[in-house]
Design a protein around this motif. Structure first.
Motif, mmCIF file in Angstrom:
data_model
loop_
_atom_site.group_PDB
_atom_site.id
_atom_site.type_symbol
_atom_site.label_atom_id
_atom_site.label_comp_id
_atom_site.label_asym_id
_atom_site.label_seq_id
_atom_site.Cartn_x
_atom_site.Cartn_y
_atom_site.Cartn_z
ATOM 1 N N LEU A 373 0.808 -1.215 0.000
ATOM 2 C CA LEU A 373 0.000 0.000 0.000
ATOM 3 C C LEU A 373 0.844 1.269 0.000
ATOM 4 O O LEU A 373 0.397 2.309 -0.482
ATOM 5 C CB LEU A 373 -0.917 -0.014 1.229
ATOM 6 N N ASN A 374 2.045 1.207 0.536
ATOM 7 C CA ASN A 374 2.912 2.385 0.559
ATOM 8 C C ASN A 374 4.277 2.048 -0.022
ATOM 9 O O ASN A 374 5.224 1.759 0.713
ATOM 10 C CB ASN A 374 3.074 2.908 1.988
ATOM 11 N N ALA A 504 5.142 -4.543 14.558
ATOM 12 C CA ALA A 504 3.812 -3.943 14.691
ATOM 13 C C ALA A 504 3.917 -2.434 14.853
ATOM 14 O O ALA A 504 3.138 -1.675 14.264
ATOM 15 C CB ALA A 504 3.075 -4.566 15.873
ATOM 16 N N HIS A 505 4.883 -1.977 15.648
ATOM 17 C CA HIS A 505 5.079 -0.535 15.806
ATOM 18 C C HIS A 505 5.458 0.112 14.472
ATOM 19 O O HIS A 505 4.937 1.174 14.112
ATOM 20 C CB HIS A 505 6.157 -0.259 16.856
ATOM 21 N N VAL A 506 6.359 -0.522 13.729
ATOM 22 C CA VAL A 506 6.772 0.030 12.437
ATOM 23 C C VAL A 506 5.594 0.066 11.468
ATOM 24 O O VAL A 506 5.413 1.036 10.724
ATOM 25 C CB VAL A 506 7.944 -0.782 11.854
ATOM 26 N N CYS A 507 4.783 -0.983 11.470
ATOM 27 C CA CYS A 507 3.603 -0.996 10.589
ATOM 28 C C CYS A 507 2.651 0.145 10.939
ATOM 29 O O CYS A 507 2.054 0.755 10.044
ATOM 30 C CB CYS A 507 2.882 -2.336 10.703
ATOM 31 N N ALA A 508 2.494 0.435 12.221
ATOM 32 C CA ALA A 508 1.641 1.558 12.622
ATOM 33 C C ALA A 508 2.243 2.879 12.156
ATOM 34 O O ALA A 508 1.520 3.779 11.707
ATOM 35 C CB ALA A 508 1.450 1.556 14.140
ATOM 36 N N HIS A 509 3.561 3.019 12.262
ATOM 37 C CA HIS A 509 4.215 4.234 11.771
ATOM 38 C C HIS A 509 4.005 4.381 10.261
ATOM 39 O O HIS A 509 3.709 5.468 9.758
ATOM 40 C CB HIS A 509 5.714 4.192 12.079
ATOM 41 N N ASP A 510 4.180 3.279 9.552
ATOM 42 C CA ASP A 510 4.027 3.313 8.098
ATOM 43 C C ASP A 510 2.582 3.590 7.698
ATOM 44 O O ASP A 510 2.328 4.331 6.738
ATOM 45 C CB ASP A 510 4.494 1.990 7.496
ATOM 46 N N ALA A 511 1.632 3.007 8.440
ATOM 47 C CA ALA A 511 0.216 3.253 8.139
ATOM 48 C C ALA A 511 -0.131 4.722 8.336
ATOM 49 O O ALA A 511 -0.851 5.319 7.526
ATOM 50 C CB ALA A 511 -0.671 2.373 9.020
ATOM 51 N N GLY A 512 0.386 5.333 9.408
ATOM 52 C CA GLY A 512 0.122 6.745 9.636
ATOM 53 C C GLY A 512 0.771 7.624 8.589
ATOM 54 O O GLY A 512 0.147 8.556 8.067
ATOM 55 N N VAL A 518 1.606 10.408 2.339
ATOM 56 C CA VAL A 518 1.631 9.879 0.975
ATOM 57 C C VAL A 518 0.265 9.996 0.310
ATOM 58 O O VAL A 518 0.167 10.296 -0.885
ATOM 59 C CB VAL A 518 2.113 8.415 0.980
ATOM 60 N N HIS A 519 -0.799 9.773 1.081
ATOM 61 C CA HIS A 519 -2.144 9.836 0.524
ATOM 62 C C HIS A 519 -2.737 11.239 0.659
ATOM 63 O O HIS A 519 -2.895 11.951 -0.328
ATOM 64 C CB HIS A 519 -3.034 8.791 1.202
ATOM 65 N N TRP A 520 -3.070 11.660 1.878
ATOM 66 C CA TRP A 520 -3.761 12.934 2.061
ATOM 67 C C TRP A 520 -2.940 14.122 1.559
ATOM 68 O O TRP A 520 -3.403 14.901 0.720
ATOM 69 C CB TRP A 520 -4.143 13.142 3.527
ATOM 70 N N LEU A 521 -1.733 14.292 2.076
ATOM 71 C CA LEU A 521 -0.963 15.481 1.750
ATOM 72 C C LEU A 521 -0.593 15.551 0.277
ATOM 73 O O LEU A 521 -0.865 16.547 -0.403
ATOM 74 C CB LEU A 521 0.302 15.536 2.615
ATOM 75 N N ARG A 522 0.008 14.479 -0.232
ATOM 76 C CA ARG A 522 0.604 14.562 -1.562
ATOM 77 C C ARG A 522 -0.404 14.442 -2.687
ATOM 78 O O ARG A 522 -0.168 14.991 -3.781
ATOM 79 C CB ARG A 522 1.700 13.492 -1.702
ATOM 80 N N THR A 523 -1.520 13.742 -2.498
ATOM 81 C CA THR A 523 -2.467 13.603 -3.617
ATOM 82 C C THR A 523 -3.715 14.460 -3.454
ATOM 83 O O THR A 523 -4.291 14.888 -4.447
ATOM 84 C CB THR A 523 -2.886 12.137 -3.830
ATOM 85 N N PHE A 716 -6.480 2.429 -3.640
ATOM 86 C CA PHE A 716 -7.407 1.344 -3.937
ATOM 87 C C PHE A 716 -6.960 -0.017 -3.424
ATOM 88 O O PHE A 716 -7.655 -1.008 -3.630
ATOM 89 C CB PHE A 716 -7.696 1.313 -5.435
ATOM 90 N N GLY A 717 -5.829 -0.068 -2.743
ATOM 91 C CA GLY A 717 -5.427 -1.308 -2.088
ATOM 92 C C GLY A 717 -5.577 -1.248 -0.584
ATOM 93 O O GLY A 717 -5.085 -2.125 0.135
ATOM 94 N N GLN A 718 -6.278 -0.239 -0.088
ATOM 95 C CA GLN A 718 -6.317 -0.045 1.365
ATOM 96 C C GLN A 718 -7.038 -1.175 2.090
ATOM 97 O O GLN A 718 -6.591 -1.619 3.146
ATOM 98 C CB GLN A 718 -6.949 1.302 1.695
ATOM 99 N N TYR A 719 -8.148 -1.625 1.545
ATOM 100 C CA TYR A 719 -8.822 -2.733 2.208
ATOM 101 C C TYR A 719 -8.090 -4.051 1.960
ATOM 102 O O TYR A 719 -8.038 -4.926 2.819
ATOM 103 C CB TYR A 719 -10.274 -2.846 1.736
ATOM 104 N N LEU A 720 -7.485 -4.169 0.801
ATOM 105 C CA LEU A 720 -6.744 -5.382 0.453
ATOM 106 C C LEU A 720 -5.649 -5.639 1.489
ATOM 107 O O LEU A 720 -5.462 -6.762 1.959
ATOM 108 C CB LEU A 720 -6.153 -5.223 -0.947
ATOM 109 N N TYR A 721 -4.908 -4.588 1.873
ATOM 110 C CA TYR A 721 -3.789 -4.751 2.801
ATOM 111 C C TYR A 721 -4.124 -4.357 4.237
ATOM 112 O O TYR A 721 -3.461 -4.790 5.173
ATOM 113 C CB TYR A 721 -2.582 -3.943 2.318
ATOM 114 N N GLY A 722 -5.127 -3.518 4.422
ATOM 115 C CA GLY A 722 -5.458 -3.065 5.766
ATOM 116 C C GLY A 722 -6.748 -3.614 6.310
ATOM 117 O O GLY A 722 -7.075 -3.388 7.475
#
Length: 1009
Positions: A373-374, A504-512, A518-523, A716-722
């Protein structure tokens, strides 16, 4: 004739004067998304053009800025002489879903009478040449008669006799004299004067800071800093002109509706076109909490099989309102035989369906940095030792504990650390410096924690990434020194489990980071200034405007919705992601430190991260450092395809560089993007300068890539991976067990590590809420407009552009075949293998639903609007009604007898005590006090008007309604609404309800007394 063709429709107040560059039509007939089209039946184009405008007669209007490119421009004309031709204009509109929603009052009747006499829509042709005698516009007018009517479409037809053919768009210097004044006036009207509060009928674009995310008048805890300015640089949003808040004059007050220029808003039809799957998902977000929230909002999942039940057993709804949910969610709420309850189920995400243990594996953890996803965060390591750039006096020693010796130990001595560095075998996810300044702030919040993190990967001989070390850091605080620890995988149980916790902590950092940056700000956020500037400075006749417009559609509407419900204080993002109330503030730091326009193009982004190097001999002019990098492999093909189409387009309209240099509108647009829309970075040296065709091609290709390919890859992969949240938890609620080995947490970890991990994951309400919204975000609508789909009609009218677009569409079809072939190539281990989800996110087209593929032209996520409306409606039902009998909680909305809250508008006074003296949970008080949140429920009910009881209950409810009349006269201290549906005609009531017995719904169409 230059056809300025509207794309959407929205309400214009009846007193507003129709603009000459607008299409006005009956409110009942026009709907926004359908893009009412003007079909001109005409011959081949020639030299002289006409300008189309329309005026709706009567008291109800729907008006949009005229746009090039409706649904269709049909060609047919009867020649009456060598100099005169008969032109038939057909205006095709789509009817709304319900006349009762938008046609209240007498206007519909007046429209019908006008239609009877054929005088409801006046069309006007404006000549491209001035009258030689008066030097004024030459015009022809004709009434459009109501013509064919289908199930959801209505046509108005008018006939003109004109002397020339038509069909061009113009650069400013080429504009015919008859259209120059009209062109300039239209842009002037859209700029406004920068003052006053905007009304729904306005079509004005202006800039403002992000000063409307907080609600300081509701509570001090809801105050948020202004984003935009020297202290917190940020892109600009569309100005609304709302009054400043009472407590903080720098913050804008929040209101029931967020202003949007009417061209940007979804119509009633667009808002209603949501799939049943979307509604099912939004309901899912709340179901587990119906049974648990008021007991323990922090309740987690007791075991992993409890998470599985979300997919295979579902959640039982209380029988008391099962009828309501089943009526609103047909086919989605399943009846259960025992007790008559209802059932909801999440769909199994493809990743979890293929391999339910994949999220636990290091191989998948590494693969998702390249094909997940990222894929925008992984970077090449260019120097050792790793070192922070933050001030060591504040944040402690900057040196990383990931040493060369540790690296060599973890790569089993196959090479030295320096050899791995030289051979480009070391890669990193580095959230250390971005997150570390917020660690202590976030840790002061309840239910979340944070670290600065570095995750090191080694590129194996097979081309996959293997994680070898994770470093988590806590900065010094008033009572504690800096703490940092490096986690590695090992065979002993404790080390192995600590490694899983660190991941798990790194995944939470990456998700945020993914969601906020990557999603809200840049697009989303960074795109809005391009849109505002384009509407202020580029005429709808301008070819650049016409090229970009399909990629701008609906972005501003979605961004406004995000400010209202997603990124606002206490919104879904703050309540569900690790940074909490600092989430959007953190995105401002990322904008300041990382964002630059010239690096948003895919090739530049890859080079900046060290993931590619320039190579003129390579296929795309780049050589990837990791050959099997699915996102980059597919993305570069898509980038080249977009750029080739833009090159053909630009070279057609700008065959000479002098045309670019002399294009005043173009330069005004780009200057305003830099100096106003991204004004906090206006003096940066990296901004492109528009001197040549190549300069313009690069700028336009970058914007189109960001709004289409970049957005599709991260959305469009957010539900696929999250969708299975342990794979990408959005927050972790507990510190690492070994941070304080003497504490109870470590003792519990040693005894039952799985239970501690589950307790660290998001709570049930957090997890299911995020799962639902990810499902919504990942879903394509049935009428999605994909890259290479239907051509804009104006392009089809130009043989050169038509041919270029057909080549563009053909290359996109080729890309689909390329992706299919790559996904079955056994040598590409990052996209194939046992249980591996194939990488299809950049496959251009898709069917509707959650598919994990498809690249739409723009951010077309109207389903998110429905999610947020339904989400807040359920919050109202759940806290005030659904739990009444379970936990005894209740509240009163619009209670005329209660003491007004001075910080709220009169329409939003609440009495938090029920008749039995019990109160609503304080966790929801601020949500329900927020005027904009309450309005969402009212808006949703007005759209859906769902039945609220069985027929057998109707009579009893009528009796209850007639017995509940207002206790006092109507006055300024109370707002009353008609009760919709089965109330006695003409009665008005306050909305007072603290049990299902007295539940009331409001009708926003009812007039205030």
């Amino acid at each position: 004739m230059s056809i300025i063709n509207p794309t959407t429709a929205h309400q214009l107040h009846s007193h507003a004067e129709p603009s000459r560059a607008l299409l006005a039509a009956p409110k009942a007939a026009f709907s926004a998304h359908a893009r009412p089209s003007i079909s001109l039946l005409k011959p081949s184009p020639s030299s002289v053009d006409q300008f189309f405008r329309a005026t709706k007669l009567g008291s109800s209007h729907v008006v949009r800025r005229a746009r090039f490119g409706g649904n269709a421009i049909k060609a047919s004309i009867a020649t009456t002489s060598e100099t005169t031709v008969t032109v038939k204009a057909v205006v095709t509109v789509q009817t709304t879903f319900s006349g009762t929603l938008s046609n209240v009052g007498v206007s519909r009747g007046l429209d019908d009478i006008a239609d009877l006499f054929g005088k409801s829509l006046l069309l006007e042709l404006v000549s491209s040449d001035l009258d030689p005698n008066s030097e004024k516009e030459k015009t022809l007018t004709a009434y459009a008669h109501r013509g064919k009517e289908a199930d959801d479409e209505l046509q108005f037809e008018a006939t003109f006799k004109v002397s020339e053919a038509f069909g061009e768009s113009y650069l400013p210097s080429q504009t015919p004299s008859g259209l120059k004044q009209l062109r300039e006036k239209d842009l002037e009207n859209q700029r406004g004067d920068g003052t006053g509060q905007r009304k729904a009928s306005d079509r004005i674009y202006d800039y403002d800071t992000y000063n409307d995310l907080g609600s300081p008048d509701v509570s001090d805890d809801k105050a948020r800093p202004v984003l935009g300015g020297l202290d917190r640089p940020y892109p600009r949003r569309c100005r609304t002109g709302r009054d400043p808040s009472k407590k903080d004059p720098l913050s804008e007050s929040r209101s029931l509706n967020v202003y949007l220029p009417r061209d940007e808003a979804f119509s009633e039809v667009k808002t209603m076109q949501f799939s049943t799957k979307t509604v099912r998902s939004v309901a899912h977000a709340l179901i587990p909490s119906i049974e648990t929230f008021l007991v323990d909002a922090a309740l987690g999942f007791p075991h992993f099989t409890a998470i599985d039940t979300l997919f295979n057993e579902g959640i039982k709804l209380p029988n008391v309102d099962g009828v309501f949910f089943k009526t609103l969610l047909p086919r989605m709420v399943k009846a259960v035989s025992e007790g008559g309850d209802s059932l909801l189920l999440f769909e199994i995400p493809e990743m979890f369906d293929r391999d339910k243990f994949s999220w636990f594996k290091d191989e998948e953890f590494g693969r998702q940095t390249l094909a997940g996803l990222n894929p925008f965060s992984i970077k090449l390591v260019t120097e050792l030792p790793l070192k922070s750039q933050l001030d060591p006096k504040i944040y402690g020693p900057p040196e990383s504990l990931i040493t060369e010796e540790l690296i060599e130990q973890e790569i089993k001595g196959v090479m030295t650390a320096q050899e791995a560095l030289k051979n480009k075998r070391l890669f990193i996810l580095d959230y250390h410096d971005l997150l570390l300044p917020y660690v202590n702030k976030v840790r002061s919040l309840k239910g979340t924690t944070l670290y600065g993190s570095r995750t090191l990967f080694f590129l194996t001989d097979s081309g996959t990434l293997r994680p070898i070390a994770i470093e988590l850091t806590r900065p010094p605080s008033a009572d504690k020194p800096q703490w940092k620890h490096v986690y590695i995988y090992d065979c002993d149980a404790t080390t192995s489990w600590l490694w899983k916790f660190a991941k798990a902590h790194v995944c939470a950092h990456d998700a945020g980071y993914h969601q906020l940056v990557v999603h809200w700000l840049r697009t989303h956020c960074c795109t809005e200034p391009y849109i505002i500037a384009a509407n202020r400075q580029l005429s709808a006749m301008h070819p650049v405007y016409r090229l970009l417009h399909p990629h701008f559609r609906y972005t501003m509407e979605i961004n406004a919705l995000a400010r209202e419900l997603l990124i606002n204080a206490g919104g879904i993002i703050e309540s569900s992601f690790s940074p909490g109330k600092y989430s959007i503030e953190l995105s401002s730091v990322a904008y300041d430190q990382e964002w630059r326009f010239d690096m948003e193009a895919l090739p530049a982004d890859l080079i900046r991260r060290g993931m590619a190097v320039e190579d003129p001999t390579a296929e795309h002019g780049l050589k990837l450092v990791i050959e099997d990098y699915p996102f980059a492999n597919d993305g570069l093909v898509l980038w080249d395809t977009i750029k080739t189409w833009v090159t053909d387009y630009v070279n057609h309209y700008y065959p000479e560089p002098t045309l670019i240099a002399n294009d005043a509108e173009l330069h005004a647009w780009w200057t305003e993007v830099r100096t106003k829309g991204h004004g906090d970075k206006k003096d940066e040296p990296w901004w492109p300068v528009l001197n040549t065709q190549e300069d313009l091609i690069q700028v336009l290709s970058t914007i189109i890539w960001v709004t289409s390919g970049h957005h599709a890859a991260v959305n469009f992969g957010q539900y696929l991976y999250g969708g299975y949240f342990p794979n990408r938890p959005t927050l972790i609620r507990a510190n690492m067990p070994n941070e304080h080995p003497d504490e109870v947490l470590y003792k519990n970890f040693i005894e039952k590590p799985e239970s501690v991990l589950l307790e660290s994951f998001p709570s049930q309400i957090q997890a299911t809420k995020v799962m639902a919204i990810l499902d919504v975000l990942s879903s394509h609508s049935p009428d999605e407009e994909y890259l290479g789909g239907q051509s804009e009609p104006a392009w089809a009218a130009d043989p050169v552009i038509k041919a270029a677009y057909e080549r563009y569409a053909g290359r996109l079809l080729e890309l689909e075949g390329i992706i299919d072939a790559r996904n079955v190539d056994p040598k590409l281990l990052n996209r194939t293998g046992a249980g591996v989800v194939p990488y299809q996110l950049l496959k251009p087209s898709s069917k509707s639903g959650v598919t994990g593929m498809g690249v739409p032209n723009s951010h077309k996520l109207f389903k998110l609007l429905i999610f947020c409306q339904f989400y807040l409606f359920c919050m109202w039902w759940w806290v005030g009604e659904g739990q009444q009998g379970v936990a005894g909680h209740g509240f009163e909305l619009f209670d005329a007898s209660s003491t007004p809250n001075p910080s709220l508008p009169h329409a939003h006074k609440l009495n938090w005590s029920s008749t039995s003296g019990q109160k609503v949970s304080s966790a929801w008080r601020s949500v329900l006090e927020d005027p904009s949140n309450l309005q969402i429920f009212f808006d949703y009910y007005a759209i859906a008007k769902p039945p609220i009881s069985k027929e057998a209950k109707h009579q009893r409810r009528r009796q209850e309604l007639t017995q509940t009349t207002p206790d006092q006269p109507l006055d300024d201290e109370a707002v009353y609404y008609k009760v919709a549906g089965d109330s006695p005609k003409g009665c008005v009531y306050s909305l007072r309800s603290l049990s299902r017995k007295k539940r009331r719904y409001v009708d926003p169409d009812a007039s205030k007394s």
